[in-house]
Each structure stands twice: as C-alpha cells, then as structure tokens.
Design an enzyme around this catalytic site. Structure first.
Site, short mmCIF file in Angstrom:
data_model
loop_
_atom_site.label_atom_id
_atom_site.label_comp_id
_atom_site.label_asym_id
_atom_site.label_seq_id
_atom_site.Cartn_x
_atom_site.Cartn_y
_atom_site.Cartn_z
N GLU A 86 2.77 -2.91 -7.44
CA GLU A 86 3.18 -2.99 -6.53
C GLU A 86 2.74 -3.74 -6.10
OE1 GLU A 86 3.40 -2.35 -1.35
OE2 GLU A 86 2.01 -1.63 -2.76
N LYS A 186 10.39 -0.43 0.66
CA LYS A 186 9.01 0.00 1.19
C LYS A 186 9.19 0.30 2.51
CE LYS A 186 4.23 -0.26 1.57
NZ LYS A 186 3.11 -0.97 1.34
N CYS A 219 3.17 2.23 -2.32
CA CYS A 219 1.79 2.59 -2.18
C CYS A 219 1.05 3.96 -0.02
CB CYS A 219 1.39 0.63 -1.72
SG CYS A 219 0.16 0.47 -1.81
#
Length: 521
Positions: A86, A186, A219
């Site tokens: 990321e 995300k 993440c």
C-alpha cells in the site's frame, strides 16, 4: 529396445504429470510460486504541496522503476504472482487536493476488459496503470499493486463528494497478459483524509490458472468484519493478497504477528506486502500458510526486500484433508521450497498437528497472585504476574477469564505477566477486543508490563485458554527479535479457546488470544 523405450516413456510421463517447469524452475503439482516485495518508497519531500501531473508522474516513476526491477527478479525465480505494498507508488500524508495529480483514472466497472499496456489510448490519466500492465505482460506474471485513483461522480449521487469526484485507495490486479482483471477500493481508511471510502464495501475476487480464486483487501481492513472476514467466509476464499502500510505496535499488533494469525485463524494463504520505513515503525511482510511462514521484519536497515516462496494451493477441503492425512502432515515441512537465502531477517516457521487437550485450572496459587493494572495497546489491561518457575494463573475482566498453566523451560530473571482486556478499543480506531495475553514486561517492575519489547530469553511451556465470547480469535505467538512460532495445538474445548506450546523456538515475547467481537464495535 522396445522395453527400454517404453520404460523411458513411462518415466517421462510420470515427471510430466507431477511437475511443471516455471521460468526455469521445477514447480510441483498443487503448488504455486508467490512473491511479495517490501518497498522503501521514494516519498515526496512535501506531500501537502500542490504540484502538476508531470511532477507527480516523475516521482511515481522513480518508484515504478524499482517495481520493474523487482517484477523481473521475481519472474526470474519462477514467481507466478507478485504483490506490492500500500502507498508504495505515491507515498502518504497528502491532503485531498495535494494528492489529486497523483491519481490515475479507474472506472470501477466489472464488465470492461482493458489491457492498459496494449490499449493506452482508451482513457486519459492512466500512465501508472499502463506501466504496471506492461510489467505484468513483459514478465508473464500476475501483478498486484496499490495506487491512488479518481472516479468522477454526479451530484445526484448522494455520496458524491462536493468536488464532484471520488478519490480511492485502490488495489489493482493485472493478469500475465497485462489485462486489468480486478480493482478493490479500501473500506476502512486509517486517518487517510485524501481518500473516500466506497459507498458499499467491495468484495473482489480474481481467478488465476495456478491457484484458483484470490480475494483481496488492504491494511486496516484486516481488523474488521467488512469486507475482510466476510469475504473469506462468504466466498470461501483460500488465497488472499494483502497490500499494507502497517505501523508495528507491540506486543499484540506487529505486522508479521497479525498477518500470520489471520492466516492461521482462517486456514488460508496470505501474500502480504508492507511498506519499509523503519523510522515510522513500518516493516513486516510475508508469505503465510496455515502451517508455515516466510517473513521479513527489519527495523535496523533500509532498502527493499523481495520474498519468493513455493507454497501449496489451499482448496476448500484443505482443513479436512490436513487433519485426516497423517502422511501429508508428517511430510509437510519438506513440501516447501524457499527460493531466497535464509538469514536472521528471513525466518521460516511451521507448526505441526492441531489435535487438542485443554484442562480447566484448579484453584491454586493463582489466588495469591497480586492483580495490577497497566496500559497495553492504549487499553487498560488487568494483569497478574508470572512469578514462579511453574504454576497456574487466572485473571478476569468483565465476562472474560484467562487461564495459564506454565513451566519455565529455561530459567531467567525476566518478568512476565498474564493480562486480560474485554472492552472497546478507542485509540487509532474504534473496535471491540477480547484479549488474553502472556507478555514479557519491559523491566522488573509491574508498571513496565504492556510496554513494547523486542528481545527475550525465557523459554516457556504453556497452555493458555479463555472463555471467549466471539468465534473470531487470532492466535498470536511472537518470539525474540520479532520472529514467529506456531502453537503445537489450538482450538475449542469445553467452550474455551486455547493454544499450547512446548518450548518456543526462541525467547517468548507474546502468546495471546486476540479476539474481535465485531458485533460490539
């Protein structure tokens, strides 16, 4: 002569059906070769400054030059898929306005088939996508990368931002022909004010010829039910790609520690690529299976790190096969091959069986242990010290009780404590945690328990169990130098979840049950 020819044909046929040659290496049937790259990204010296598109492309181009080298290196070692971290291309700490020149246009459409390398003229502002597509095409490899993207929206869309565009933290996947086959936006942003969360969580899968379906998330997503856990459960995903920019937080949430715990908890493979910025506490990548991990954690030096490993394809009936096939289990360690050299920074870990025995603690010396309170992970844990060379301990908070049966295999003067927390975590995110943890303290005073510790010498045999209220429990086992070990046994017994270990591979830092009670977030 005919018999000799028939024998030769038979041997060649056996070899053909059992093995495939991948980029000059032999790959066994039922396995694939994966790569992850921990990238030390070249960052903008002033991410809040407003720059033009050309300046943004120049900075991103320097990171993409490194990506290009690593894709070639991974393909040269037989890798069929590579994952990058990321924020690796553009960096971080932007404002909504300052990141705009760094964004590629990605129309989040599932029906459009597009090869950016071969068809660069279809859309404007897709220079980064074009370079990534060409890397995949040139090296005949699946490629997963993270970048910032933009998507125009109309004000009739109730979620459309006031500036008329969405800005997403996006993962993209290219197949080995350079086709864009998947995009993921995300959902759980970690103080990322430059980006928008999608109106609805993405559940993204992509197909590969070597390992079937992969899922993906990014993440901070890993700590939440949507979309990470629901994706794995609802779609029975067994392979996951995971770009991350994770800041390590000991003793319960270092990158490699929780990545392995997620793979173990859900019986899946995870290909996790983290960013490398030790001054920000960012390191920790790996290729994880439920039984073995190839990891990299390095807070001392700078530069990127490529990990390449051959791992088995996990199928939906993998767990059943594993438990019923004793020969498979005994030979499992020998079925892996690592194509990078092993050093102190490259650790290989594995566990054996999963059969379980858990006994309830009898009343004993746990009642004489003093209870104390200390902050750990920004939460107020209730602790009891581990003072004797062996014994049984119990500590409770709210509805959660933790039990420990232990014996020090190597005697040291280090202080350990058994801690419990059952409540809403509210710092750097809000989510409900049930945690039961045996941790090494920072010193010999109770007030040091819960501090970040990286080295230990005590080897401890233990059984740790708790009456967890959630089925989502992540077993953590972290050893000295931020290395990993696997529990000998784990699972449910008599409405308690447990892990046990006889003799850790090195000094014990953390043995914990980290439960996420998603319904109470």
């Amino acid at each position: 002569m005919a018999c000799i020819m028939m024998e030769l044909w038979w041997k060649l046929s056996v070899c053909f059906f059992c093995y495939q040659v991948v980029s000059g290496r032999v790959k066994r049937e039922g396995h694939y070769v994966a790569a992850v790259y921990e990238h030390q990204s070249i960052l903008s010296p002033n991410p809040t400054a407003l720059v033009d598109r050309q300046s943004a492309l120049e900075l991103m181009g320097r990171n993409l030059d490194i990506y290009e080298q690593q894709v070639a290196a991974a393909a040269g070692q037989g890798a069929q898929i590579i994952v990058f971290p990321e924020d690796g291309i553009h960096g971080f700490n932007f404002t909504r306005r300052s990141i705009y020149p760094y964004l590629d246009l990605v129309l989040h459409l599932h029906s459009v088939k597009w090869n950016p390398c071969r068809e660069p003229y279809l859309f404007n502002d897709t220079e980064v996508l074009q370079r990534l597509s060409c890397m995949a095409l040139k090296n005949k490899i699946f490629l997963v990368a993270n970048l910032g993207t933009k998507q125009p929206c109309e004000h009739i869309d109730p979620h459309c931002p006031s500036d008329g565009r969405y800005q997403f933290n996006t993962n993209v996947v290219f197949n080995d022909y350079g086709m864009l086959v998947a995009t993921y936006r995300k959902s759980n942003l970690y103080f990322e004010y430059a980006f928008d969360a999608p109106p609805e969580a993405d559940y993204i899968l992509f197909d590969t010829p070597f390992a079937g379906k992969f899922g993906m998330f990014t993440c901070f997503d890993i700590l939440f039910f949507e979309p990470a856990v629901n994706l794995v459960r609802q779609y029975n995903v067994k392979q996951v790609v995971y770009p991350t920019a994770w800041m390590n937080q000991l003793p319960l949430l270092s990158a490699v520690e929780f990545q392995q715990a997620f793979a173990t908890a859900f019986n899946i493979n995870i290909l996790a690529a983290n960013i490398h910025h030790p001054t920000l506490g960012m390191t920790g990548s790996g290729i994880y299976t439920p039984l073995k991990s190839f990891i990299y954690h390095n807070m001392e030096s700078y530069g990127g790190k490529l990990i390449v490993a051959e791992i088995p394809v996990i199928t939906p009936d993998y767990k059943t096969n594993l438990e019923s096939n004793k020969i498979f289990r005994e030979n499992l360690y020998h079925s892996y091959t690592m194509f990078t050299s092993t050093s102190m920074d490259d650790q290989v870990c594995y566990k054996e069986g999963q059969e379980a025995l858990c006994r309830v603690s009898e009343k004993g010396n746990e009642e004489s242990s003093p209870i104390f309170y200390a902050e750990m992970m920004y939460d107020n844990f209730t602790f009891v010290p581990v003072q004797e060379n062996k014994g049984e301990l119990k500590v409770c908070a709210n509805t959660l009780c933790c039990y420990l049966n232990y014996q020090r295999a190597v005697l040291t003067d280090e202080l350990y404590a058994l801690g419990v927390f059952d409540g809403l975590h509210t710092v750097h995110g809000t989510y409900y945690v049930q945690a039961c943890a045996l941790v090494k303290c920072g010193g010999l005073c109770f007030s040091t328990c819960g501090q970040e510790v990286t080295d230990a010498t005590a080897l401890i045999d233990f059984q740790l169990w708790a009456n967890m209220s959630t089925p989502y429990i992540f077993p953590l086992l972290l050893t000295s130098g931020i290395t990993l070990d696997f529990a000998d046994h784990m699972g449910w017994k008599n409405n308690h979840y447990f892990i046990s270990k006889n003799r850790t591979s090195s000094g014990l830092l953390t043995a914990a049950l980290y439960g996420r009670w998603y319904e109470k977030d």
